[in-house]
Design a protein around this motif. Structure first.
Motif, PDB file in Angstrom:
ATOM      1  N   ASP A 116     115.032  65.013  68.815  1.00 51.00           N
ATOM      2  CA  ASP A 116     114.515  63.753  69.354  1.00 51.00           C
ATOM      3  C   ASP A 116     112.994  63.804  69.277  1.00 51.00           C
ATOM      4  O   ASP A 116     112.344  64.491  70.078  1.00 51.00           O
ATOM      5  N   ARG A 151     111.665  59.248  74.500  1.00 54.32           N
ATOM      6  CA  ARG A 151     111.534  58.065  75.363  1.00 54.32           C
ATOM      7  C   ARG A 151     110.104  57.539  75.466  1.00 54.32           C
ATOM      8  O   ARG A 151     109.748  56.874  76.446  1.00 54.32           O
ATOM      9  N   GLY A 186     118.617  60.371  69.578  1.00 56.43           N
ATOM     10  CA  GLY A 186     118.689  60.633  71.005  1.00 56.43           C
ATOM     11  C   GLY A 186     119.952  61.385  71.362  1.00 56.43           C
ATOM     12  O   GLY A 186     120.751  61.763  70.497  1.00 56.43           O
ATOM     13  N   ARG A 187     120.159  61.558  72.663  1.00 55.89           N
ATOM     14  CA  ARG A 187     121.325  62.281  73.121  1.00 55.89           C
ATOM     15  C   ARG A 187     122.543  61.372  73.208  1.00 55.89           C
ATOM     16  O   ARG A 187     122.422  60.153  73.342  1.00 55.89           O
ATOM     17  N   GLN A 193     123.241  58.515  76.229  1.00 53.66           N
ATOM     18  CA  GLN A 193     121.990  58.228  76.926  1.00 53.66           C
ATOM     19  C   GLN A 193     121.323  57.019  76.270  1.00 53.66           C
ATOM     20  O   GLN A 193     120.563  57.158  75.323  1.00 53.66           O
ATOM     21  N   ASP A 251     117.459  56.781  75.792  1.00 56.57           N
ATOM     22  CA  ASP A 251     116.775  57.462  74.696  1.00 56.57           C
ATOM     23  C   ASP A 251     116.431  56.507  73.555  1.00 56.57           C
ATOM     24  O   ASP A 251     115.649  56.846  72.678  1.00 56.57           O
TER      25      ASP A 251
END
Length: 328
Positions: free
Chosen positions: A117, A121, A221-222, A225, A228
């Motif tokens: 990532d 964020r 991202g995760r 989530q 993210d």
């Protein structure tokens, strides 16, 4: 609860007003003053606010609810509370758009290669970092012919939709077409980070090969989530609320035409919808977001990217500067 309507009904029925006032324990003077008097200051102010609320709601094409209408009124200098706006909207029969039930589009591939990532964020706008960080996602539009899927590529620095594509399937070609459109339109002169979720389309070998061809670094991202990829999610929330969920689409072609014509994909985002942290922009963020409409996208020659400078005569930029420094 006011008893004056009951006394008025008794009067219309020919009964004694004096006796009704005695039973309700109110004075006749107060009853007649309310019956023949002018509206109070609060009622007059409510009428003025209601008129402003109706105008703001109409300009948003019936999409804004009480929080966003209140934000617009506060930006225009109308001092009022959010609960008062909600009360007046309810009295006027106005309400914002609501989201439909979500349809699953993110299907992770357990065999996909690991990718880091690279955004973490950080979706802050940056007018000096154009074509450095992009993000994208897929959403769905229900039509009478079946699902239409929309993939977008958004420049994090300016909130512009720099590339998009639609299809009746969720294969990798959908996101590949969106990324290709973004690269051909913007023609970045340096490697770009493209951030997405862990959907199998974005983690496929075909998409990785395309990213390598365009010198794009992939970031994901995760799983599970949504924060993210908050910028892409926020954009889809806005376009669905303000366009896609406003009516039933008879065909995929009709929905595609509406998407093409919408101002959200013509890079004319308002300040309220452009910011991922909606309704809570600081003065510096407004300055950075205010001029997305006039971000230069002139390409003098093949291989030259857009200029990050803005014309000094831009009225939107001048308005943002003056209003920001005039605020307390």
């Amino acid at each position: 609860m006011t008893v004056h309507p009951f006394i008025e009904a008794e009067k219309q029925a020919g009964h004694s007003v004096k006796r009704a006032c005695e039973l309700m324990k109110v004075s006749r003077t107060a009853f007649y003053a309310r019956r023949s008097g002018l509206p109070g200051p609060r009622a007059v102010r409510d009428a003025e606010l209601t008129k402003q609320i109706v105008e703001v709601h109409a300009k948003s094409r019936g999409t804004y609810g009480a929080p966003r209408v209140h934000a617009v009124l506060m930006r225009e200098g109308a001092g009022c509370g959010r609960r008062r706006v909600a009360r007046l909207m309810q009295a006027a029969g106005l309400q914002g758009r609501h989201r439909r039930r979500r349809h699953l589009t993110t299907i992770p591939d357990p065999r996909a290669a690991f990718r880091p990532d690279l955004i973490v964020r950080d979706f802050q706008p940056d007018r000096t970092g154009l074509d450095a960080r992009w993000c994208g996602d897929i959403t769905y539009i229900p039509t009478e012919e079946g699902w239409l899927y929309l993939a977008t590529v958004i420049d994090i620095a300016s909130r512009r939709v720099v590339g998009w594509a639609t299809a009746d399937h969720l294969r990798t070609e959908l996101v590949a077409d969106a990324l290709t459109a973004a690269c051909r339109q913007r023609r970045p002169t340096r490697p770009v980070i493209f951030h997405s979720d862990r959907g199998c389309q974005y983690t496929s070998q075909q998409f990785a090969a395309l990213a390598t061809q365009f010198r794009v670094r992939l970031s994901v991202g995760r799983t599970g989530q949504c924060w993210d990829n908050a910028l892409a999610e926020s954009f889809f929330s806005t376009i669905k609320r303000e366009l896609l969920d406003t009516s039933a689409w008879p065909s995929r072609a009709a929905a595609r035409t509406a998407i093409t014509a919408t101002e959200l994909l013509k890079y004319k985002l308002s300040w309220t919808t452009a910011c991922t942290n909606e309704l809570r922009c600081s003065a510096s963020e407004i300055l950075q977001l205010a001029c997305v409409n006039c971000e230069n996208v002139n390409y003098p020659a093949l291989g030259q990217g857009p200029s990050s400078s803005r014309p000094a005569s831009c009225p939107e930029w001048a308005t943002a500067v003056s209003s920001t420094y005039a605020s307390p």
